[in-house]
Design a protein around this motif. Sequence first.
Motif, PDB file in Angstrom:
ATOM      1  N   LYS A  32       0.834  -1.205   0.000  1.00 41.33           N
ATOM      2  CA  LYS A  32       0.000   0.000   0.000  1.00 41.33           C
ATOM      3  C   LYS A  32       0.864   1.249   0.000  1.00 41.33           C
ATOM      4  CE  LYS A  32      -4.411  -1.469   2.023  1.00 41.33           C
ATOM      5  NZ  LYS A  32      -5.341  -1.319   3.173  1.00 41.33           N
ATOM      6  N   ALA A  33       2.030   1.140   0.621  1.00 40.31           N
ATOM      7  CA  ALA A  33       2.943   2.277   0.669  1.00 40.31           C
ATOM      8  C   ALA A  33       3.631   2.521  -0.670  1.00 40.31           C
ATOM      9  CB  ALA A  33       3.999   2.052   1.755  1.00 40.31           C
ATOM     10  N   GLN A  34       3.535   1.550  -1.586  1.00 39.44           N
ATOM     11  CA  GLN A  34       4.210   1.668  -2.877  1.00 39.44           C
ATOM     12  C   GLN A  34       3.385   2.417  -3.919  1.00 39.44           C
ATOM     13  OE1 GLN A  34       7.405   0.631  -3.274  1.00 39.44           O
ATOM     14  NE2 GLN A  34       7.326   0.020  -1.121  1.00 39.44           N
ATOM     15  N   VAL A  35       2.104   2.644  -3.631  1.00 43.83           N
ATOM     16  CA  VAL A  35       1.236   3.284  -4.630  1.00 43.83           C
ATOM     17  C   VAL A  35       0.818   4.675  -4.163  1.00 43.83           C
ATOM     18  CG1 VAL A  35       0.380   1.106  -5.551  1.00 43.83           C
ATOM     19  CG2 VAL A  35      -0.818   2.173  -3.648  1.00 43.83           C
ATOM     20  N   GLY A  36       0.638   5.569  -5.123  1.00 43.94           N
ATOM     21  CA  GLY A  36       0.225   6.921  -4.802  1.00 43.94           C
ATOM     22  C   GLY A  36       1.360   7.728  -4.203  1.00 43.94           C
ATOM     23  N   PRO A  37       1.104   8.972  -3.827  1.00 45.80           N
ATOM     24  CA  PRO A  37       2.136   9.827  -3.237  1.00 45.80           C
ATOM     25  C   PRO A  37       2.522   9.336  -1.853  1.00 45.80           C
ATOM     26  CG  PRO A  37       0.000  10.904  -3.111  1.00 45.80           C
ATOM     27  CD  PRO A  37      -0.197   9.668  -3.951  1.00 45.80           C
ATOM     28  N   SER A  38       3.735   9.645  -1.414  1.00 50.47           N
ATOM     29  CA  SER A  38       4.202   9.204  -0.096  1.00 50.47           C
ATOM     30  C   SER A  38       3.454   9.911   1.029  1.00 50.47           C
ATOM     31  CB  SER A  38       5.702   9.429   0.043  1.00 50.47           C
ATOM     32  OG  SER A  38       6.027  10.787  -0.183  1.00 50.47           O
ATOM     33  N   SER A  39       2.944  11.114   0.755  1.00 54.30           N
ATOM     34  CA  SER A  39       2.138  11.839   1.728  1.00 54.30           C
ATOM     35  C   SER A  39       0.821  12.241   1.069  1.00 54.30           C
ATOM     36  CB  SER A  39       2.871  13.089   2.229  1.00 54.30           C
ATOM     37  OG  SER A  39       2.059  13.844   3.108  1.00 54.30           O
ATOM     38  N   LYS A  40      -0.279  11.857   1.684  1.00 49.13           N
ATOM     39  CA  LYS A  40      -1.608  12.151   1.115  1.00 49.13           C
ATOM     40  C   LYS A  40      -2.013  13.592   1.440  1.00 49.13           C
ATOM     41  CE  LYS A  40      -6.468  10.737   1.439  1.00 49.13           C
ATOM     42  NZ  LYS A  40      -6.695  10.686  -0.023  1.00 49.13           N
ATOM     43  N   GLU A  41      -2.430  14.331   0.428  1.00 46.68           N
ATOM     44  CA  GLU A  41      -2.912  15.687   0.662  1.00 46.68           C
ATOM     45  C   GLU A  41      -4.367  15.636   1.136  1.00 46.68           C
ATOM     46  OE1 GLU A  41      -2.949  20.062  -1.442  1.00 46.68           O
ATOM     47  OE2 GLU A  41      -3.231  18.289  -2.721  1.00 46.68           O
ATOM     48  N   VAL A  42      -4.652  16.254   2.281  1.00 49.32           N
ATOM     49  CA  VAL A  42      -6.017  16.311   2.799  1.00 49.32           C
ATOM     50  C   VAL A  42      -6.541  17.736   2.651  1.00 49.32           C
ATOM     51  CG1 VAL A  42      -5.804  14.362   4.370  1.00 49.32           C
ATOM     52  CG2 VAL A  42      -5.128  16.612   5.156  1.00 49.32           C
ATOM     53  N   LYS A  43      -7.770  17.854   2.141  1.00 48.25           N
ATOM     54  CA  LYS A  43      -8.307  19.167   1.771  1.00 48.25           C
ATOM     55  C   LYS A  43      -9.427  19.659   2.678  1.00 48.25           C
ATOM     56  CE  LYS A  43      -7.165  18.226  -3.062  1.00 48.25           C
ATOM     57  NZ  LYS A  43      -7.664  18.116  -4.455  1.00 48.25           N
ATOM     58  N   SER A  44      -9.778  18.861   3.663  1.00 49.89           N
ATOM     59  CA  SER A  44     -10.849  19.280   4.571  1.00 49.89           C
ATOM     60  C   SER A  44     -10.669  18.597   5.917  1.00 49.89           C
ATOM     61  CB  SER A  44     -12.215  18.918   3.997  1.00 49.89           C
ATOM     62  OG  SER A  44     -12.386  17.505   3.961  1.00 49.89           O
ATOM     63  N   VAL A  45     -11.374  19.105   6.918  1.00 50.94           N
ATOM     64  CA  VAL A  45     -11.326  18.516   8.252  1.00 50.94           C
ATOM     65  C   VAL A  45     -11.860  17.089   8.218  1.00 50.94           C
ATOM     66  CG1 VAL A  45     -12.245  18.684  10.601  1.00 50.94           C
ATOM     67  CG2 VAL A  45     -11.512  20.757   9.397  1.00 50.94           C
ATOM     68  N   ALA A  46     -12.903  16.873   7.421  1.00 53.37           N
ATOM     69  CA  ALA A  46     -13.488  15.530   7.313  1.00 53.37           C
ATOM     70  C   ALA A  46     -12.500  14.550   6.694  1.00 53.37           C
ATOM     71  CB  ALA A  46     -14.769  15.593   6.480  1.00 53.37           C
ATOM     72  N   GLU A  47     -11.771  15.018   5.683  1.00 52.68           N
ATOM     73  CA  GLU A  47     -10.763  14.157   5.041  1.00 52.68           C
ATOM     74  C   GLU A  47      -9.668  13.783   6.020  1.00 52.68           C
ATOM     75  OE1 GLU A  47      -8.793  14.903   1.326  1.00 52.68           O
ATOM     76  OE2 GLU A  47     -10.635  15.653   0.412  1.00 52.68           O
ATOM     77  N   LEU A  48      -9.259  14.736   6.837  1.00 51.95           N
ATOM     78  CA  LEU A  48      -8.217  14.451   7.827  1.00 51.95           C
ATOM     79  C   LEU A  48      -8.711  13.418   8.829  1.00 51.95           C
ATOM     80  CD1 LEU A  48      -5.489  14.933   9.157  1.00 51.95           C
ATOM     81  CD2 LEU A  48      -6.503  16.876  10.384  1.00 51.95           C
ATOM     82  N   GLU A  49      -9.940  13.586   9.298  1.00 55.33           N
ATOM     83  CA  GLU A  49     -10.507  12.639  10.260  1.00 55.33           C
ATOM     84  C   GLU A  49     -10.593  11.237   9.659  1.00 55.33           C
ATOM     85  OE1 GLU A  49     -11.842  11.273  13.811  1.00 55.33           O
ATOM     86  OE2 GLU A  49     -11.043  13.268  13.360  1.00 55.33           O
ATOM     87  N   LYS A  50     -10.984  11.169   8.411  1.00 62.17           N
ATOM     88  CA  LYS A  50     -11.068   9.873   7.732  1.00 62.17           C
ATOM     89  C   LYS A  50      -9.692   9.230   7.609  1.00 62.17           C
ATOM     90  CE  LYS A  50     -12.644   7.708   3.409  1.00 62.17           C
ATOM     91  NZ  LYS A  50     -13.228   7.939   2.066  1.00 62.17           N
ATOM     92  N   PHE A  51      -8.684  10.038   7.294  1.00 58.04           N
ATOM     93  CA  PHE A  51      -7.312   9.521   7.171  1.00 58.04           C
ATOM     94  C   PHE A  51      -6.811   8.980   8.509  1.00 58.04           C
ATOM     95  CE2 PHE A  51      -2.731  10.219   7.638  1.00 58.04           C
ATOM     96  CZ  PHE A  51      -2.244   9.478   6.575  1.00 58.04           C
ATOM     97  N   LEU A  52      -7.074   9.719   9.582  1.00 60.67           N
ATOM     98  CA  LEU A  52      -6.562   9.329  10.895  1.00 60.67           C
ATOM     99  C   LEU A  52      -7.227   8.074  11.439  1.00 60.67           C
ATOM    100  CD1 LEU A  52      -6.295  12.831  12.619  1.00 60.67           C
ATOM    101  CD2 LEU A  52      -4.431  11.455  11.682  1.00 60.67           C
ATOM    102  N   THR A  53      -8.440   7.782  10.986  1.00 60.74           N
ATOM    103  CA  THR A  53      -9.176   6.627  11.516  1.00 60.74           C
ATOM    104  C   THR A  53      -9.238   5.445  10.551  1.00 60.74           C
ATOM    105  OG1 THR A  53     -11.253   7.607  10.729  1.00 60.74           O
ATOM    106  CG2 THR A  53     -10.608   8.060  13.016  1.00 60.74           C
ATOM    107  N   ALA A  54      -8.666   5.610   9.356  1.00 64.44           N
ATOM    108  CA  ALA A  54      -8.745   4.544   8.345  1.00 64.44           C
ATOM    109  C   ALA A  54      -7.945   3.310   8.750  1.00 64.44           C
ATOM    110  CB  ALA A  54      -8.259   5.068   6.994  1.00 64.44           C
ATOM    111  N   GLU A  55      -6.837   3.510   9.446  1.00 65.83           N
ATOM    112  CA  GLU A  55      -5.995   2.395   9.877  1.00 65.83           C
ATOM    113  C   GLU A  55      -5.732   2.533  11.374  1.00 65.83           C
ATOM    114  OE1 GLU A  55      -5.084   0.019   7.862  1.00 65.83           O
ATOM    115  OE2 GLU A  55      -5.443   0.896   5.883  1.00 65.83           O
ATOM    116  N   LYS A  56      -5.534   1.401  12.038  1.00 63.77           N
ATOM    117  CA  LYS A  56      -5.214   1.438  13.464  1.00 63.77           C
ATOM    118  C   LYS A  56      -3.713   1.575  13.660  1.00 63.77           C
ATOM    119  CE  LYS A  56      -9.207  -0.923  15.433  1.00 63.77           C
ATOM    120  NZ  LYS A  56      -9.678  -1.985  16.336  1.00 63.77           N
ATOM    121  N   GLU A  57      -3.193   2.681  13.135  1.00 60.49           N
ATOM    122  CA  GLU A  57      -1.769   2.943  13.211  1.00 60.49           C
ATOM    123  C   GLU A  57      -1.534   4.418  13.474  1.00 60.49           C
ATOM    124  OE1 GLU A  57       0.274   1.660   9.753  1.00 60.49           O
ATOM    125  OE2 GLU A  57      -0.569  -0.353   9.775  1.00 60.49           O
ATOM    126  N   ALA A  58      -0.348   4.736  13.980  1.00 60.19           N
ATOM    127  CA  ALA A  58       0.024   6.133  14.170  1.00 60.19           C
ATOM    128  C   ALA A  58       0.170   6.805  12.804  1.00 60.19           C
ATOM    129  CB  ALA A  58       1.327   6.224  14.946  1.00 60.19           C
TER     130      ALA A  58
END
Length: 492
Positions: free
Chosen positions: A126-152
Amino acid sequence: MRLYQIFILCLFYLSCNAKEEDVLELGDSDFDSIIAEHETALVMFYAPWCGHCKKLKPEYAKAAEDLIRNDPPVALVKIDCTEAGKETCNKNSVSGYPTLKIYRNGEVSQEYSGPRDAAGIVKYMKAQVGPSSKEVKSVAELEKFLTAEKEASVVGFFEKESDLKAAFLKTADKLREKVRFAHSTFKDVLDKQGVTDGIVLFRPSHLNNKFEESTIKFTGKSDADSIKTFITKNFHGLVGHRKSDNRQEFENPLIVAYFNVDYVKNPKGTNYWRNRILKVAKEFDGKLNFAVSSKDDFQHELNEYGLEFVKGDKPVVTARDSKDQKFVLKEEFSVESLTVFAKDVLDGKLEPYLKSEAIPDNNDVPVKVAVAKNFNELVVDNDKDVLIEFYAPWCGHCKKLVPVYDELGEKMKDENVVIAKMDATANDVPAPYDVRGFPTIYWAPKGSKDAPVKYEGGREVDDFVKYIAKHASSELKGFDRKGNAKADKTEL
């Protein structure tokens, strides 16, 4: 066979094959054309008879189920190097099995060097595809990113271009296989976090606790090395969840508590014990590293400490100090017993645990038997050169070597050379001997036993004799430096 038994077997068969269907089986006729259709693909070159391949296949199939549904998807491919894919394997310089390579748009991008279990393969790819850092454009997107995986997760907040942003993106490129990165330049997101030019590490919510903050802000210099150090130091927190795909990230000195760690079915029960370990870890912060691991997932590791079966719900605790020596908490787990154990490990007051077979009653044989308890005496502290084989009883190559090695022992029995063997599955192998496959053979010249040399030569008796004759500290009595037998003077 009863009808319902047949029905159950059919369901089992279909479920097993459903997983296999997510892995593309290709050959010489279609490999190039189909692999070119995929932006990112992981290819396993295998042989049907290969034991490591058989072990990897179910993990590979399980990973394929997840990765084929990833956005963007990652294709998992396998190719049989003994039949339909011989030519393709030769073109890709495949010399061992399994060999894994990452392809991008039909071309080899890199060798796969990640874990070999399903979770590890998924995380790595999963780390091999897409940009190394995901650009988040809204508060909702950030929340979704932070909760998508059970990882730091590590997130950069930047109002404008800066040295810190450049260093952050550089760090993301280097650590993308281990860490989830995101960044934002959008005002709503920055305002919500109250950060205009900064980096924040977010710990996953299921690991939140009263002993440490759930978020940590980076306060170091604006360079990639400082950011990397910050992430490495804080990523797992006081007591990290150590799993099969991240265990290499936990450095010694390390104390690990093994119990029924399950953040899916029993998060409350898991944190009941973790909180008690956190209380102790807080006291030793910066001096010792702590982690929790599932006892079921790490039974093989527990075996290395002489713990064959772990009863009950309470954690069992092991440790490795800065010298990689092993220790076991012998008392029943409690905050008090763990505190004393941690202090004793730190102060060097405990007797290390050594996994070892019994020392042989009679070792006056051409091929000496080394075990962990006699290794120093037999290999390190003697005044002879040593050739030592590390083997596994089940290893076919090791069994094939037995008569050759026995004959070599006979030829060297009157020389100032020790021919030895050690069952590396039943004994701790001391540093600096690095055993990752069987058989592994080392040459340890007398006087420099701290720097043994891995033997990479042939496996026939003459190959060994020539090597020993050439490298022996003193010329052999029965062979010259080229390995030729010397004439017996009694016959002249």
